[in-house]
Design a protein around this motif. Structure first.
Motif, PDB file in Angstrom:
ATOM      1  N   ASP A 184       0.859  -1.187   0.000  1.00 25.73           N
ATOM      2  CA  ASP A 184       0.000   0.000   0.000  1.00 25.73           C
ATOM      3  C   ASP A 184       0.898   1.240   0.000  1.00 25.73           C
ATOM      4  OD1 ASP A 184      -2.004   1.863   0.185  1.00 25.73           O
ATOM      5  OD2 ASP A 184      -2.462   1.445   2.293  1.00 25.73           O
ATOM      6  N   ASN A 185       1.222   1.706  -1.208  1.00 25.45           N
ATOM      7  CA  ASN A 185       2.120   2.854  -1.334  1.00 25.45           C
ATOM      8  C   ASN A 185       1.583   4.116  -0.679  1.00 25.45           C
ATOM      9  OD1 ASN A 185       4.071   1.458  -2.659  1.00 25.45           O
ATOM     10  ND2 ASN A 185       3.572   2.217  -4.690  1.00 25.45           N
ATOM     11  N   SER A 186       0.266   4.277  -0.659  1.00 25.84           N
ATOM     12  CA  SER A 186      -0.311   5.512  -0.127  1.00 25.84           C
ATOM     13  C   SER A 186      -0.096   5.645   1.382  1.00 25.84           C
ATOM     14  CB  SER A 186      -1.802   5.597  -0.461  1.00 25.84           C
ATOM     15  OG  SER A 186      -2.493   4.512   0.133  1.00 25.84           O
ATOM     16  N   ALA A 187       0.159   4.528   2.067  1.00 21.50           N
ATOM     17  CA  ALA A 187       0.353   4.577   3.518  1.00 21.50           C
ATOM     18  C   ALA A 187       1.609   5.359   3.900  1.00 21.50           C
ATOM     19  CB  ALA A 187       0.432   3.159   4.082  1.00 21.50           C
ATOM     20  N   GLY A 188       2.610   5.372   3.035  1.00 23.97           N
ATOM     21  CA  GLY A 188       3.862   6.061   3.352  1.00 23.97           C
ATOM     22  C   GLY A 188       3.874   7.540   3.003  1.00 23.97           C
ATOM     23  N   ALA A 237       5.920   5.379  -5.673  1.00 21.99           N
ATOM     24  CA  ALA A 237       5.627   4.490  -6.795  1.00 21.99           C
ATOM     25  C   ALA A 237       6.557   3.282  -6.644  1.00 21.99           C
ATOM     26  CB  ALA A 237       5.876   5.214  -8.112  1.00 21.99           C
ATOM     27  N   PRO A 238       6.316   2.225  -7.392  1.00 21.40           N
ATOM     28  CA  PRO A 238       7.154   1.029  -7.213  1.00 21.40           C
ATOM     29  C   PRO A 238       8.656   1.276  -7.392  1.00 21.40           C
ATOM     30  CG  PRO A 238       5.233   0.499  -8.526  1.00 21.40           C
ATOM     31  CD  PRO A 238       5.226   1.990  -8.327  1.00 21.40           C
ATOM     32  N   ALA A 297      10.275  13.179  -2.396  1.00 20.56           N
ATOM     33  CA  ALA A 297      10.187  13.735  -1.049  1.00 20.56           C
ATOM     34  C   ALA A 297      10.587  15.202  -1.048  1.00 20.56           C
ATOM     35  CB  ALA A 297      11.085  12.955  -0.090  1.00 20.56           C
ATOM     36  N   LYS A 298       9.968  15.927  -0.125  1.00 21.89           N
ATOM     37  CA  LYS A 298      10.378  17.300   0.131  1.00 21.89           C
ATOM     38  C   LYS A 298      11.517  17.214   1.146  1.00 21.89           C
ATOM     39  CE  LYS A 298       8.688  21.662   1.967  1.00 21.89           C
ATOM     40  NZ  LYS A 298       7.585  22.374   2.594  1.00 21.89           N
ATOM     41  N   VAL A 301      13.447  16.074  -3.832  1.00 17.75           N
ATOM     42  CA  VAL A 301      14.375  15.035  -4.268  1.00 17.75           C
ATOM     43  C   VAL A 301      13.587  13.817  -4.731  1.00 17.75           C
ATOM     44  CG1 VAL A 301      16.272  15.788  -2.780  1.00 17.75           C
ATOM     45  CG2 VAL A 301      14.666  14.088  -1.936  1.00 17.75           C
ATOM     46  N   ARG A 302      14.175  13.111  -5.664  1.00 16.21           N
ATOM     47  CA  ARG A 302      13.551  11.871  -6.138  1.00 16.21           C
ATOM     48  C   ARG A 302      14.529  10.731  -5.953  1.00 16.21           C
ATOM     49  NH1 ARG A 302      10.474  12.704 -11.079  1.00 16.21           N
ATOM     50  NH2 ARG A 302       8.962  13.347  -9.547  1.00 16.21           N
ATOM     51  N   LEU A 303      14.036   9.655  -5.356  1.00 19.41           N
ATOM     52  CA  LEU A 303      14.819   8.443  -5.174  1.00 19.41           C
ATOM     53  C   LEU A 303      14.432   7.476  -6.285  1.00 19.41           C
ATOM     54  CD1 LEU A 303      14.260   9.761  -2.277  1.00 19.41           C
ATOM     55  CD2 LEU A 303      14.966   7.557  -1.406  1.00 19.41           C
ATOM     56  N   TYR A 304      15.411   7.010  -7.034  1.00 21.83           N
ATOM     57  CA  TYR A 304      15.202   6.010  -8.078  1.00 21.83           C
ATOM     58  C   TYR A 304      15.700   4.679  -7.511  1.00 21.83           C
ATOM     59  CZ  TYR A 304      14.737  10.120 -11.046  1.00 21.83           C
ATOM     60  OH  TYR A 304      14.340  11.321 -11.592  1.00 21.83           O
ATOM     61  N   HIS A 305      14.765   3.830  -7.092  1.00 22.75           N
ATOM     62  CA  HIS A 305      15.142   2.605  -6.392  1.00 22.75           C
ATOM     63  C   HIS A 305      15.771   1.567  -7.321  1.00 22.75           C
ATOM     64  CE1 HIS A 305      13.252   4.228  -2.873  1.00 22.75           C
ATOM     65  NE2 HIS A 305      12.153   4.445  -3.567  1.00 22.75           N
ATOM     66  N   ASP A 306      15.348   1.538  -8.581  1.00 25.03           N
ATOM     67  CA  ASP A 306      15.945   0.579  -9.510  1.00 25.03           C
ATOM     68  C   ASP A 306      17.383   0.971  -9.866  1.00 25.03           C
ATOM     69  OD1 ASP A 306      14.948   2.816 -10.823  1.00 25.03           O
ATOM     70  OD2 ASP A 306      14.293   1.717 -12.600  1.00 25.03           O
ATOM     71  N   ALA A 307      17.655   2.262  -9.992  1.00 22.01           N
ATOM     72  CA  ALA A 307      19.006   2.741 -10.317  1.00 22.01           C
ATOM     73  C   ALA A 307      19.826   3.028  -9.054  1.00 22.01           C
ATOM     74  CB  ALA A 307      18.915   4.006 -11.172  1.00 22.01           C
TER      75      ALA A 307
END
Length: 167
Positions: A50-54, A76-77, A82-83, A101-107
């Motif tokens: 449940d992505n919306s929970a975070g 998102a997956p 984040a601010k 900032v954006r975290l790219y989890h795959d990269a």
């Protein structure tokens, strides 16, 4: 026949700024690694069903000189946005630095997307611009975020060593 940079400067030939993509990517990867060391939970939010929970969850890291406050705005997956508010109580600045900032989890990268304003941060700014940004503003801000994360990481490591009674 190629001229060296000093020869070009001597001949008054204007050399434009060329970003170092490898350095930029390395900095973004280092920022991700540091953030993962500071808070595996923050990095793991994107893996939850449940992505919306975070969304709205906050994470804070601090030293005597700097306070980093992350607030998750989108999940998102493969990405988390984040601010980030950077406060510097020791310096006594009245205004904190607000970033997106954006975290790219795959990269496995963290990139500064926006600065203290509504528009996305450009990779390169013209030498003369109305925003009065440096040509390599994005590189500098990504590096600054990395330095702040590193300071928090160093303090965390020091606290871990002290809690185990080691020197």
């Amino acid at each position: 026949m190629s001229e060296s940079l000093t020869e070009r400067k001597h001949l008054n030939v204007k050399v434009g700024y060329k970003p170092d993509l490898e350095e930029m990517l390395s900095q973004c990867e280092l920022n991700y690694w540091l953030l993962k060391q500071l808070s595996p939970r923050f990095i793991g939010l994107a893996k939850e069903k449940d992505n919306s929970a975070g969304i709205g969850e906050k994470f804070q890291f601090k030293t005597k000189a700097v306070i980093l406050e992350f607030e998750v705005t989108d999940l998102a997956p493969y990405t988390t946005t984040a601010k980030l508010m950077i406060k510097t109580p020791k310096i006594g600045l009245k205004r904190c630095l607000d970033l997106i900032v954006r975290l790219y989890h795959d990269a496995k990268m963290v990139e500064v997307m926006e600065g203290s304003g509504p528009a996305a941060m450009a990779a390169i700014y013209p030498t003369a611009n109305v925003q009065q940004k440096n040509v390599d503003e994005k590189r500098q801000v990504n590096r600054f975020v990395g330095e702040c994360l590193r300071a928090c990481f160093d303090i965390t490591q020091l606290q871990l060593v002290n809690s185990h009674g080691e020197k």
